[in-house]
Motif scaffolding. Structure first.
Motif, PDB file in Angstrom:
ATOM      1  N   GLY A  64      74.751   1.792 -78.115  1.00  0.00           N
ATOM      2  CA  GLY A  64      74.822   1.293 -77.063  1.00  0.00           C
ATOM      3  C   GLY A  64      76.749   0.801 -77.335  1.00  0.00           C
ATOM      4  N   CYS A  65      77.456   1.819 -78.286  1.00  0.00           N
ATOM      5  CA  CYS A  65      78.641   1.228 -78.943  1.00  0.00           C
ATOM      6  C   CYS A  65      79.168   2.578 -78.007  1.00  0.00           C
ATOM      7  CB  CYS A  65      78.822   1.472 -81.025  1.00  0.00           C
ATOM      8  SG  CYS A  65      78.109  -0.007 -82.009  1.00  0.00           S
ATOM      9  N   PRO A  66      80.443   1.578 -77.761  1.00  0.00           N
ATOM     10  CA  PRO A  66      81.142   2.388 -76.980  1.00  0.00           C
ATOM     11  C   PRO A  66      81.991   3.709 -77.969  1.00  0.00           C
ATOM     12  CG  PRO A  66      82.141   0.263 -77.296  1.00  0.00           C
ATOM     13  CD  PRO A  66      81.057   0.628 -78.137  1.00  0.00           C
ATOM     14  N   ASP A  67      81.951   4.997 -77.229  1.00  0.00           N
ATOM     15  CA  ASP A  67      82.564   5.850 -78.235  1.00  0.00           C
ATOM     16  C   ASP A  67      83.788   5.298 -79.068  1.00  0.00           C
ATOM     17  OD1 ASP A  67      80.484   7.327 -77.856  1.00  0.00           O
ATOM     18  OD2 ASP A  67      81.612   8.425 -76.322  1.00  0.00           O
ATOM     19  N   ASP A  68      84.749   4.676 -78.057  1.00  0.00           N
ATOM     20  CA  ASP A  68      85.893   4.175 -78.696  1.00  0.00           C
ATOM     21  C   ASP A  68      85.981   2.697 -79.646  1.00  0.00           C
ATOM     22  OD1 ASP A  68      85.660   2.608 -76.494  1.00  0.00           O
ATOM     23  OD2 ASP A  68      87.531   2.460 -75.676  1.00  0.00           O
ATOM     24  N   ALA A  69      84.990   2.536 -79.939  1.00  0.00           N
ATOM     25  CA  ALA A  69      84.719   1.543 -80.899  1.00  0.00           C
ATOM     26  C   ALA A  69      85.584   1.543 -81.966  1.00  0.00           C
ATOM     27  CB  ALA A  69      82.853   1.361 -81.421  1.00  0.00           C
ATOM     28  N   ASN A  70      86.390   0.129 -82.302  1.00  0.00           N
ATOM     29  CA  ASN A  70      87.652  -0.530 -83.435  1.00  0.00           C
ATOM     30  C   ASN A  70      86.404  -0.598 -84.699  1.00  0.00           C
ATOM     31  OD1 ASN A  70      89.626  -0.252 -81.629  1.00  0.00           O
ATOM     32  ND2 ASN A  70      89.053  -2.342 -81.120  1.00  0.00           N
ATOM     33  N   ILE A  71      86.469   0.257 -85.909  1.00  0.00           N
ATOM     34  CA  ILE A  71      86.379   0.112 -86.922  1.00  0.00           C
ATOM     35  C   ILE A  71      87.063  -0.531 -87.582  1.00  0.00           C
ATOM     36  CG2 ILE A  71      85.496   1.513 -88.836  1.00  0.00           C
ATOM     37  CD1 ILE A  71      84.279   2.212 -86.589  1.00  0.00           C
ATOM     38  N   GLU A  72      86.659  -1.388 -88.538  1.00  0.00           N
ATOM     39  CA  GLU A  72      87.161  -2.827 -89.514  1.00  0.00           C
ATOM     40  C   GLU A  72      86.779  -2.557 -90.447  1.00  0.00           C
ATOM     41  OE1 GLU A  72      86.482  -7.488 -89.634  1.00  0.00           O
ATOM     42  OE2 GLU A  72      87.230  -6.652 -88.136  1.00  0.00           O
ATOM     43  N   THR A  73      87.876  -2.322 -91.621  1.00  0.00           N
ATOM     44  CA  THR A  73      87.359  -1.988 -93.193  1.00  0.00           C
ATOM     45  C   THR A  73      87.140  -3.775 -93.370  1.00  0.00           C
ATOM     46  OG1 THR A  73      88.928  -0.363 -93.193  1.00  0.00           O
ATOM     47  CG2 THR A  73      88.269  -2.048 -95.154  1.00  0.00           C
ATOM     48  N   ILE A  74      85.841  -3.874 -93.761  1.00  0.00           N
ATOM     49  CA  ILE A  74      85.467  -4.981 -95.107  1.00  0.00           C
ATOM     50  C   ILE A  74      85.633  -4.616 -96.346  1.00  0.00           C
ATOM     51  CG2 ILE A  74      83.876  -6.297 -95.324  1.00  0.00           C
ATOM     52  CD1 ILE A  74      82.098  -5.474 -92.872  1.00  0.00           C
ATOM     53  N   ASP A  75      85.582  -4.035 -97.364  1.00  0.00           N
ATOM     54  CA  ASP A  75      85.352  -3.807 -98.350  1.00  0.00           C
ATOM     55  C   ASP A  75      85.286  -2.341 -99.115  1.00  0.00           C
ATOM     56  OD1 ASP A  75      85.639  -3.701-101.388  1.00  0.00           O
ATOM     57  OD2 ASP A  75      83.446  -5.394-101.639  1.00  0.00           O
ATOM     58  N   VAL A  76      86.662  -1.759 -99.505  1.00  0.00           N
ATOM     59  CA  VAL A  76      87.033  -0.208 -99.914  1.00  0.00           C
ATOM     60  C   VAL A  76      86.722  -0.440-101.703  1.00  0.00           C
ATOM     61  CG1 VAL A  76      86.979   0.701 -97.332  1.00  0.00           C
ATOM     62  CG2 VAL A  76      89.116  -0.280 -99.231  1.00  0.00           C
ATOM     63  N   ARG A  77      86.636  -1.477-101.691  1.00  0.00           N
ATOM     64  CA  ARG A  77      87.007  -1.292-103.530  1.00  0.00           C
ATOM     65  C   ARG A  77      86.459  -0.487-104.607  1.00  0.00           C
ATOM     66  NH1 ARG A  77      87.186  -7.700-105.134  1.00  0.00           N
ATOM     67  NH2 ARG A  77      84.964  -7.281-103.799  1.00  0.00           N
ATOM     68  N   HIS A  78      84.638  -0.575-103.762  1.00  0.00           N
ATOM     69  CA  HIS A  78      84.329   0.525-105.278  1.00  0.00           C
ATOM     70  C   HIS A  78      83.783   2.463-104.013  1.00  0.00           C
ATOM     71  CE1 HIS A  78      84.519  -1.822-108.059  1.00  0.00           C
ATOM     72  NE2 HIS A  78      83.476  -2.664-107.536  1.00  0.00           N
ATOM     73  N   PRO A  79      84.640   3.111-104.285  1.00  0.00           N
ATOM     74  CA  PRO A  79      84.150   3.653-103.404  1.00  0.00           C
ATOM     75  C   PRO A  79      82.341   4.068-103.421  1.00  0.00           C
ATOM     76  CG  PRO A  79      85.609   4.753-104.536  1.00  0.00           C
ATOM     77  CD  PRO A  79      85.244   3.459-105.549  1.00  0.00           C
ATOM     78  N   SER A  80      81.326   3.912-104.131  1.00  0.00           N
ATOM     79  CA  SER A  80      80.215   3.786-104.264  1.00  0.00           C
ATOM     80  C   SER A  80      79.549   3.214-103.179  1.00  0.00           C
ATOM     81  CB  SER A  80      79.451   3.911-105.397  1.00  0.00           C
ATOM     82  OG  SER A  80      79.835   2.838-106.162  1.00  0.00           O
ATOM     83  N   ARG A  81      80.260   2.333-102.659  1.00  0.00           N
ATOM     84  CA  ARG A  81      79.755   1.137-102.152  1.00  0.00           C
ATOM     85  C   ARG A  81      80.712   0.584-101.122  1.00  0.00           C
ATOM     86  NH1 ARG A  81      77.483  -3.798-100.032  1.00  0.00           N
ATOM     87  NH2 ARG A  81      75.400  -3.424 -99.500  1.00  0.00           N
ATOM     88  N   MET A  82      80.961   1.473-100.137  1.00  0.00           N
ATOM     89  CA  MET A  82      82.312   0.960 -99.094  1.00  0.00           C
ATOM     90  C   MET A  82      81.788   0.308 -97.759  1.00  0.00           C
ATOM     91  SD  MET A  82      84.703   4.058 -99.425  1.00  0.00           S
ATOM     92  CE  MET A  82      83.833   5.240 -99.054  1.00  0.00           C
TER      93      MET A  82
END
Length: 234
Positions: A64-82
């Motif tokens: 149900g998310c629109p195709d143009d939904a905004n993507i927000e970055t929360i935590d990318v400090r560790h590539p193994s769990r972003m």
């Protein structure tokens, strides 16, 4: 319900899940694109050679998310769990992305003792999973000549956090002062008054006249003066 209407209704039911899956897939692709950009920047900042990425998304309900939904970055400090969030109709739906990174890095070609200068011939390049090893080194020259604070087994990935510069000049040992000025190079015999690693500044004593001066270690038993001494003896 008439047979024709029943058929149309059944067809509609079949189309609805497909439509929802297609929408979720579009949002997942957007999350993956953002995650890949973050991981590529991370790998570039470390200097990893020819990194290869694999991404796995652990999603909640993105239907149900629109195709143009905004993507927000929360935590990318560790590539193994972003962690990211897709903004769906004002609601944040969290998405976890797990990255695996492989790169050409330095590994030991044989067992290496701690504290012993590492020779380039005892190293090799291999493609390895470096996701959990941000200290992985990509150039053999960065390792050769240094010592490791810990022993390494053959085939073990070299981590720059273990490395120390080797002592290239030993206290009371003979060294050569190499002075360069206006295209002229002069070599002077001297005695080291301190141990020194590459780039360190130590005190040395001119063997000819006893003058003590400060010099930078530039190689095995070799230093360069911080200032060109007057009356240098060849």
């Amino acid at each position: 319900m008439k047979p024709f209407e029943t058929s149309c209704y059944s067809l509609l039911l079949l189309l609805l899940p497909a439509s929802g899956a297609w929408s979720a897939s579009s949002v997942e692709s957007a999350v993956e694109r953002v995650a890949r950009e973050h991981v590529n920047r991370y790998a570039e900042s470390i200097g990893w050679a020819e990194p290869q990425l694999k991404l796995k998304l652990t999603t909640g309900n993105l239907g149900g998310c629109p195709d143009d939904a905004n993507i927000e970055t929360i935590d990318v400090r560790h590539p193994s769990r972003m962690r990211f969030a897709a903004i769906c109709n004002g609601e944040k739906r969290e998405v976890v992305v797990r990255a695996t990174i492989a790169a050409n890095v330095v590994v030991s070609a044989e067992d290496l003792k701690a504290g012993t200068p590492i020779d380039a011939s005892s190293l090799k390049l291999e493609r390895r999973d470096v996701t959990a090893t941000p200290g992985a080194v990509t150039n053999i020259d960065e390792v050769a000549g240094k010592t490791s604070r810990r022993a390494m087994r053959a085939g073990q990935l070299v981590d720059r956090r273990w490395l120390n510069e080797s002592v290239l000049v030993k206290r009371n040992g003979k060294v050569t002062i190499i002075a360069r000025n206006a295209g002229v190079e002069v070599h002077v015999a001297a005695e080291a008054l301190q141990n020194g690693r590459r780039g360190e500044v130590i005190s040395v004593k001119n063997s000819a006249n006893g003058t003590v001066l400060r010099a930078r270690v530039i190689g095995p038993d070799a230093v360069e003066p911080l200032e060109i001494p007057s009356g240098t003896t060849r």
